[in-house]
Design an enzyme around this catalytic site. Structure first.
Site, mmCIF file in Angstrom:
data_model
loop_
_atom_site.group_PDB
_atom_site.id
_atom_site.type_symbol
_atom_site.label_atom_id
_atom_site.label_comp_id
_atom_site.label_asym_id
_atom_site.label_seq_id
_atom_site.Cartn_x
_atom_site.Cartn_y
_atom_site.Cartn_z
ATOM 1 N N ASP A 69 1.019 -0.939 0.147
ATOM 2 C CA ASP A 69 -0.138 0.280 0.177
ATOM 3 C C ASP A 69 1.005 1.074 0.158
ATOM 4 O O ASP A 69 2.082 1.474 0.745
ATOM 5 C CB ASP A 69 -1.225 -0.289 1.300
ATOM 6 N N ASP A 71 0.373 5.210 0.314
ATOM 7 C CA ASP A 71 -0.654 5.849 0.764
ATOM 8 C C ASP A 71 -0.208 7.241 1.243
ATOM 9 O O ASP A 71 1.195 6.963 1.863
ATOM 10 C CB ASP A 71 -1.802 5.503 1.750
ATOM 11 N N ASP A 155 -4.878 6.176 13.557
ATOM 12 C CA ASP A 155 -4.701 4.742 15.040
ATOM 13 C C ASP A 155 -3.675 3.861 15.737
ATOM 14 O O ASP A 155 -3.730 4.570 16.978
ATOM 15 C CB ASP A 155 -5.534 3.795 14.023
#
Length: 466
Positions: A69, A71, A155
């Site tokens: 990923d 991002d 998070d």
């Protein structure tokens, strides 16, 4: 080895000044980053905006894993991003995101998140910008802020690491480097508050722990059992996406065991969970573990898998139990009882996980094939063999044979194993031998080769009339 930050204790806390690691202090390099992600970073920087690779891409490189990923976080708003990229589409209402599309490759770009209490009165009053329910869950979250605020909104500490393509530095806002070295999953901020904002974070904590071979820190783990019921409020469509991440990633068994440990599995498969808690259904647990192990092996060997197969395994015994309940309450044919039970089970399951129809169709085929594979006389064997989902049904039969043999009545011992072996042999012999196998099966079932099938009984009558 990369640099270590001072040990952190308790919940993850974002510092006012991040630790900045220079190029020689970390292993993150442009050679590990996709060319398309670099294009997006460069264009945002050239457009006068700050932009960083963030989250899993940075984390995985630091852990020595191949990143999947890429991002990006930026101070550009979604509308400003769209103005820079012709291949940009804006998505999401809950979280407004920009997707930069390069064929099949999509680079996700998010604007720095801000705190709701720092939002302007206009922003706070706008339902499209920010909204929470009575339990603190974020229903809308489009308040924008600084990179420091964005780090606080992340998070886990290991996801609050930002890589700059302008000077090749890594910005560590929450002692994420320490937790990477310590192999700890730690929430940023108060765990109770963060889980209430988004209960799926409990699932993410488990998934990251198994995926990265880490342990969940004590304070991050502590509220999970208490707050697990919040998952009931998560939309069934989102739970389907979380199911794929947990069970179709090569770590299904480990995630299943963690979910059961924290009493979370019931929010995915309530009917199955009820059976797993009953002592007489221990074999159900064995079957689930076997099916998940099979899925994990295929994924880790780069073989194709379909979520439908695992769904079929997870709901097989609840379906069988429901069929018995239907039969006990109404005089129905086996076929009608099956479809009645199927409707009940799937209707209940859809309330927890929204299984797409394309997978429901395959599940039904796998289940129906279990009965068809047992009927091998005449043309039935060939029809089953030619079924588009024969291989999936056959693989499912093999799993059942491994588990159910030890739990069948004594007078049926060996029947499933014999059936599985028959179909294994049937696939590997000549057409002539296949015909002989079918005839032998018909003879064994009738008890004597002299007994004729209904088709053969009709033939003499036709000849007499002629």
């Amino acid at each position: 080895m990369f640099s270590k930050n001072p040990a952190s204790s308790g919940a993850g806390v974002v510092t006012a000044q991040p630790t900045v690691l220079t190029r020689d202090q970390h292993p993150v390099s442009r050679k590990f980053i996709s060319a398309n992600a670099l294009k997006v970073l460069y264009r945002l920087n050239k457009g006068g905006y700050k932009a960083y690779l963030v989250g899993g891409g940075v984390r995985d490189i630091l852990l020595g894993k191949e990143p999947k990923d890429f991002d990006i976080a930026t101070n550009a708003t979604p509308e400003q991003i769209k103005a820079l990229f012709r291949n940009c589409r804006l998505i999401g209402r809950r979280f407004r995101l920009a997707h930069i599309v390069f064929g099949r490759d999509i680079i996700e770009v998010a604007t720095f998140r801000g705190h709701h209490e720092n939002a302007s009165k206009k922003e706070q009053s706008c339902q499209k910008t920010s909204k929470q329910n009575d339990e603190g869950m974020l229903l809308r979250d489009n308040i924008y802020g600084s990179i420091e605020e964005d780090a606080e909104r992340r998070d886990f500490t290991i996801n609050a690491l930002y890589y700059s393509a302008t000077d090749f530095t890594v910005h560590d806002f929450a002692n994420g480097m320490h937790d990477i070295n310590a192999k700890k999953i730690r929430l940023i901020g108060d765990p109770q508050t963060r889980y209430r904002e988004d209960p799926v974070r409990m699932l993410r904590a488990i998934r990251f722990a198994t995926k990265l071979d880490m342990t969940i820190s004590d304070e991050t783990e502590a509220p999970i059992n208490e707050l697990a019921p919040l998952l009931e409020s998560i939309p069934a469509a989102r739970m389907f996406e979380e199911f794929l991440k947990l069970f179709i990633s090569g770590k299904a068994v480990a995630n299943f065991e963690h979910l059961c440990h924290y009493n979370i599995f019931q929010y995915f498969f309530p009917a199955l969970n009820d059976m797993l808690t009953e002592q007489q259904h221990q074999y159900v647990n064995d079957f689930i573990i076997l099916a998940m192990s099979n899925t994990d092996k295929r994924i880790n060997n780069n073989q194709r898998v379909t979520p439908a197969f695992l769904f079929a395994a997870l709901l097989w015994y609840p379906l069988q139990q429901q069929i018995q309940l239907v039969k006990a309450s109404a005089q129905l044919s086996p076929q009608d009882a099956f479809f009645e039970a199927l409707g009940i089970i799937m209707s209940r399951q859809q309330q927890s996980i929204a299984i797409p129809k394309r997978f429901q169709t395959v599940m039904k085929d796998i289940w129906i094939l279990q009965e068809r594979l047992a009927r091998r006389d005449g043309k039935r064997a060939y029809k089953a063999f030619e079924h588009p989902k024969f291989r999936a049904g056959y693989d499912f039969l093999l799993l059942r044979a491994q588990i159910e043999e030890a739990n069948l009545p004594e007078n049926t011992k060996g029947s499933l194993s014999e059936l599985a072996k028959w179909w294994t042999d049937f696939q590997n012999v000549s057409p002539e031998t296949q015909q002989q196998m079918i005839k032998a099966t018909a003879s064994n079932r009738s008890g004597t080769s002299a007994r004729r099938s209904p088709r053969k009984r009709r033939k003499p009558a036709a000849n007499n009339n002629g």
